[in-house]
Design a protein around this motif. Structure first.
Motif, PDB file in Angstrom:
ATOM      1  N   LEU A  34       0.832  -1.210   0.000  1.00 57.85           N
ATOM      2  CA  LEU A  34       0.000   0.000   0.000  1.00 57.85           C
ATOM      3  C   LEU A  34       0.866   1.260   0.000  1.00 57.85           C
ATOM      4  CD1 LEU A  34      -2.544  -1.235   2.700  1.00 57.85           C
ATOM      5  CD2 LEU A  34      -2.967  -1.070   0.223  1.00 57.85           C
ATOM      6  N   ALA A  35       0.403   2.279  -0.713  1.00 55.44           N
ATOM      7  CA  ALA A  35       1.202   3.505  -0.887  1.00 55.44           C
ATOM      8  C   ALA A  35       1.470   4.217   0.436  1.00 55.44           C
ATOM      9  CB  ALA A  35       0.490   4.448  -1.845  1.00 55.44           C
ATOM     10  N   HIS A  36       0.496   4.235   1.348  1.00 54.42           N
ATOM     11  CA  HIS A  36       0.664   4.978   2.601  1.00 54.42           C
ATOM     12  C   HIS A  36       1.410   4.163   3.663  1.00 54.42           C
ATOM     13  CE1 HIS A  36      -3.316   3.173   2.157  1.00 54.42           C
ATOM     14  NE2 HIS A  36      -3.110   2.718   3.367  1.00 54.42           N
ATOM     15  N   VAL A  37       1.769   2.931   3.327  1.00 56.77           N
ATOM     16  CA  VAL A  37       2.658   2.143   4.188  1.00 56.77           C
ATOM     17  C   VAL A  37       4.079   2.418   3.691  1.00 56.77           C
ATOM     18  CG1 VAL A  37       3.365  -0.180   4.891  1.00 56.77           C
ATOM     19  CG2 VAL A  37       0.931   0.394   4.702  1.00 56.77           C
ATOM     20  N   ARG A  38       4.861   3.116   4.521  1.00 54.58           N
ATOM     21  CA  ARG A  38       6.175   3.584   4.085  1.00 54.58           C
ATOM     22  C   ARG A  38       7.315   2.682   4.549  1.00 54.58           C
ATOM     23  NH1 ARG A  38       5.994   8.867   2.276  1.00 54.58           N
ATOM     24  NH2 ARG A  38       3.874   9.260   1.556  1.00 54.58           N
ATOM     25  N   ALA A  39       7.011   1.766   5.461  1.00 56.17           N
ATOM     26  CA  ALA A  39       8.105   0.960   6.019  1.00 56.17           C
ATOM     27  C   ALA A  39       7.619  -0.422   6.421  1.00 56.17           C
ATOM     28  CB  ALA A  39       8.717   1.665   7.228  1.00 56.17           C
ATOM     29  N   VAL A  40       8.576  -1.341   6.487  1.00 54.50           N
ATOM     30  CA  VAL A  40       8.358  -2.678   7.024  1.00 54.50           C
ATOM     31  C   VAL A  40       9.075  -2.707   8.373  1.00 54.50           C
ATOM     32  CG1 VAL A  40       8.880  -5.132   6.684  1.00 54.50           C
ATOM     33  CG2 VAL A  40       8.120  -3.725   4.747  1.00 54.50           C
ATOM     34  N   GLY A  41       8.303  -2.843   9.433  1.00 57.98           N
ATOM     35  CA  GLY A  41       8.887  -2.843  10.775  1.00 57.98           C
ATOM     36  C   GLY A  41       7.816  -2.648  11.834  1.00 57.98           C
ATOM     37  N   GLU A  42       8.016  -2.930  13.097  1.00 62.32           N
ATOM     38  CA  GLU A  42       9.350  -3.157  13.583  1.00 62.32           C
ATOM     39  C   GLU A  42       9.647  -4.653  13.582  1.00 62.32           C
ATOM     40  OE1 GLU A  42       9.530  -2.613  18.168  1.00 62.32           O
ATOM     41  OE2 GLU A  42       7.812  -1.369  17.573  1.00 62.32           O
ATOM     42  N   THR A  43      10.767  -4.986  12.987  1.00 61.87           N
ATOM     43  CA  THR A  43      11.228  -6.364  12.908  1.00 61.87           C
ATOM     44  C   THR A  43      12.670  -6.402  13.389  1.00 61.87           C
ATOM     45  OG1 THR A  43      11.613  -8.241  11.427  1.00 61.87           O
ATOM     46  CG2 THR A  43      11.983  -6.043  10.501  1.00 61.87           C
ATOM     47  N   GLY A  44      13.184  -7.576  13.647  1.00 62.88           N
ATOM     48  CA  GLY A  44      14.561  -7.666  14.124  1.00 62.88           C
ATOM     49  C   GLY A  44      14.705  -8.830  15.078  1.00 62.88           C
ATOM     50  N   LEU A  45      15.490  -8.610  16.136  1.00 62.82           N
ATOM     51  CA  LEU A  45      15.743  -9.659  17.125  1.00 62.82           C
ATOM     52  C   LEU A  45      15.599  -9.073  18.526  1.00 62.82           C
ATOM     53  CD1 LEU A  45      18.981 -11.210  15.529  1.00 62.82           C
ATOM     54  CD2 LEU A  45      16.629 -12.046  15.260  1.00 62.82           C
ATOM     55  N   ASP A  46      15.047  -9.884  19.423  1.00 60.50           N
ATOM     56  CA  ASP A  46      14.880  -9.471  20.817  1.00 60.50           C
ATOM     57  C   ASP A  46      15.229 -10.660  21.695  1.00 60.50           C
ATOM     58  OD1 ASP A  46      13.848  -8.910  23.417  1.00 60.50           O
ATOM     59  OD2 ASP A  46      12.444  -7.463  22.559  1.00 60.50           O
TER      60      ASP A  46
ATOM     61  N   ILE B  88      13.175  -8.506   5.791  1.00 62.12           N
ATOM     62  CA  ILE B  88      14.192  -7.797   4.993  1.00 62.12           C
ATOM     63  C   ILE B  88      13.862  -7.968   3.508  1.00 62.12           C
ATOM     64  CG2 ILE B  88      16.634  -7.722   4.332  1.00 62.12           C
ATOM     65  CD1 ILE B  88      17.297  -8.682   7.230  1.00 62.12           C
ATOM     66  N   GLU B  89      13.516  -9.196   3.123  1.00 63.82           N
ATOM     67  CA  GLU B  89      13.182  -9.469   1.719  1.00 63.82           C
ATOM     68  C   GLU B  89      11.920  -8.703   1.300  1.00 63.82           C
ATOM     69  OE1 GLU B  89      15.332 -10.896  -0.212  1.00 63.82           O
ATOM     70  OE2 GLU B  89      16.546 -11.164   1.589  1.00 63.82           O
ATOM     71  N   ILE B  90      10.909  -8.659   2.179  1.00 67.51           N
ATOM     72  CA  ILE B  90       9.665  -7.930   1.865  1.00 67.51           C
ATOM     73  C   ILE B  90       9.982  -6.450   1.628  1.00 67.51           C
ATOM     74  CG2 ILE B  90       7.450  -7.123   2.810  1.00 67.51           C
ATOM     75  CD1 ILE B  90       7.272  -9.862   4.306  1.00 67.51           C
ATOM     76  N   ALA B  91      10.783  -5.871   2.513  1.00 69.80           N
ATOM     77  CA  ALA B  91      11.121  -4.442   2.389  1.00 69.80           C
ATOM     78  C   ALA B  91      11.806  -4.183   1.054  1.00 69.80           C
ATOM     79  CB  ALA B  91      12.012  -4.004   3.552  1.00 69.80           C
ATOM     80  N   LYS B  92      12.717  -5.076   0.674  1.00 69.90           N
ATOM     81  CA  LYS B  92      13.434  -4.878  -0.591  1.00 69.90           C
ATOM     82  C   LYS B  92      12.503  -5.072  -1.788  1.00 69.90           C
ATOM     83  CE  LYS B  92      17.062  -7.542   0.297  1.00 69.90           C
ATOM     84  NZ  LYS B  92      18.449  -8.085   0.328  1.00 69.90           N
ATOM     85  N   ARG B  93      11.671  -6.114  -1.740  1.00 65.20           N
ATOM     86  CA  ARG B  93      10.745  -6.357  -2.865  1.00 65.20           C
ATOM     87  C   ARG B  93       9.780  -5.206  -3.057  1.00 65.20           C
ATOM     88  NH1 ARG B  93      10.625 -11.941  -1.282  1.00 65.20           N
ATOM     89  NH2 ARG B  93       8.817 -11.578   0.057  1.00 65.20           N
ATOM     90  N   GLN B  94       9.322  -4.612  -1.941  1.00 63.54           N
ATOM     91  CA  GLN B  94       8.306  -3.556  -2.025  1.00 63.54           C
ATOM     92  C   GLN B  94       8.917  -2.150  -2.041  1.00 63.54           C
ATOM     93  OE1 GLN B  94       5.487  -4.540  -2.903  1.00 63.54           O
ATOM     94  NE2 GLN B  94       5.857  -6.694  -2.426  1.00 63.54           N
TER      95      GLN B  94
END
Length: 287
Positions: free
Chosen positions: A121-133, A153-159
């Protein structure tokens, strides 16, 4: 301190003269309506917020809220602690969604597919918060987190979206996985918690470092040292509200309108005036 004062929202700070964005907030966990929160923030010069999802439900809400308000942008993801709950289950229900059974890898794949749909979606500007805890995660949970992080990480790059990272007690592994996968063009360490050495490593890789109210805490000298060496063009500001309320209101409810307190603390650490700090923060967040 009485409970009344613990629950009392801190007073409005002096407005900023140069408008900034709260680069990471959770409006769905704050009191009052979205309208009230945004109006209060705008009244002190915090004119844009990034609403961050932590699970499928929260990510849907973030996307819907960003669609409804011009000055709200969304980030969508499964929080690192959400991944093990999906795979292994949450028998005692501490994830705010009641007790649930584990769905295994298939359930994680299904949730990730939904995050990717939202990320388009256009108004979704980022993929997160993701990572390790690693704060309260056993080995099984760590495996689920890592699988989920790599997928995000792959989703962010693809989109073609920014990546927003949650890193708790996991600095070396987060940096290693970003190197192995190849980080997206724009990668943000939310609520940056590393030291100056890590800040130099992030800077070399071109990663943004977003500072929260923690930078104002008395015991946070390593954070201030990190902020002092981070390139000004890679620095962001956030609340992570309702958590991490800046001093002197630590322990009371946080909200986007308290960003000016952190901006002023950051300007003091850098030895620049608050307008220069705010100007840099606004440009960096927009980018």
């Amino acid at each position: 301190m009485s409970t009344a004062s613990k629950d009392t929202p801190p007073p409005l700070p002096e407005p900023l003269r140069v408008a900034v964005a709260d680069s990471h907030t959770h409006l769905d966990m704050q009191r009052g309506t979205v309208e009230e929160g945004l109006a209060k923030a705008a009244s002190v010069g915090v004119t844009t917020v990034v609403q961050v999802g932590c699970d499928v439900k929260g990510s849907r809400w973030a996307a819907e809220t960003a669609a409804a308000y011009d000055n709200v942008h969304a980030a969508v993801a499964l929080h690192p602690n959400e991944a093990p709950r999906i795979v292994l289950g949450d028998p005692d229900g501490w994830s705010r969604q009641g007790a649930r059974a584990g769905g295994g890898e298939a359930a994680l794949d299904e949730a990730l597919a939904e995050i990717e749909e939202l990320a388009k979606l256009a108004h979704v500007r980022a993929v997160g918060e993701t990572g390790l805890d690693y704060f309260r995660t056993g080995p099984d949970g760590m495996a689920a987190q890592e699988r989920s992080f790599r997928a995000h990480i792959e989703i962010a790059k693809r989109q073609g979206k920014a990546l927003v990272i949650h890193d708790r007690d996991a600095h070396a592994d987060v940096l290693r996985i970003l190197r192995e996968e190849g980080a997206p063009e724009r990668t943000v360490f939310h609520c940056y918690s590393g030291d100056a050495e890590m800040a130099r490593e992030c800077a070399a890789a071109g990663y943004y470092m977003s500072f929260a109210g923690t930078v104002t805490f008395k015991n946070a000298a390593p954070l201030r040292e990190a902020l002092a060496v981070a390139p000004l063009e890679l620095v962001l500001v956030e609340t992570d509200a309702p958590y991490l309320t800046p001093a002197p209101y630590r322990g009371r409810p946080n909200a986007p309108y308290l960003v000016p307190l952190t901006v002023r603390a950051m300007a003091a650490v850098r030895g620049i005036d608050e307008d220069a700090m705010a100007t840099a923060l606004a440009a960096n967040t927009a980018r």
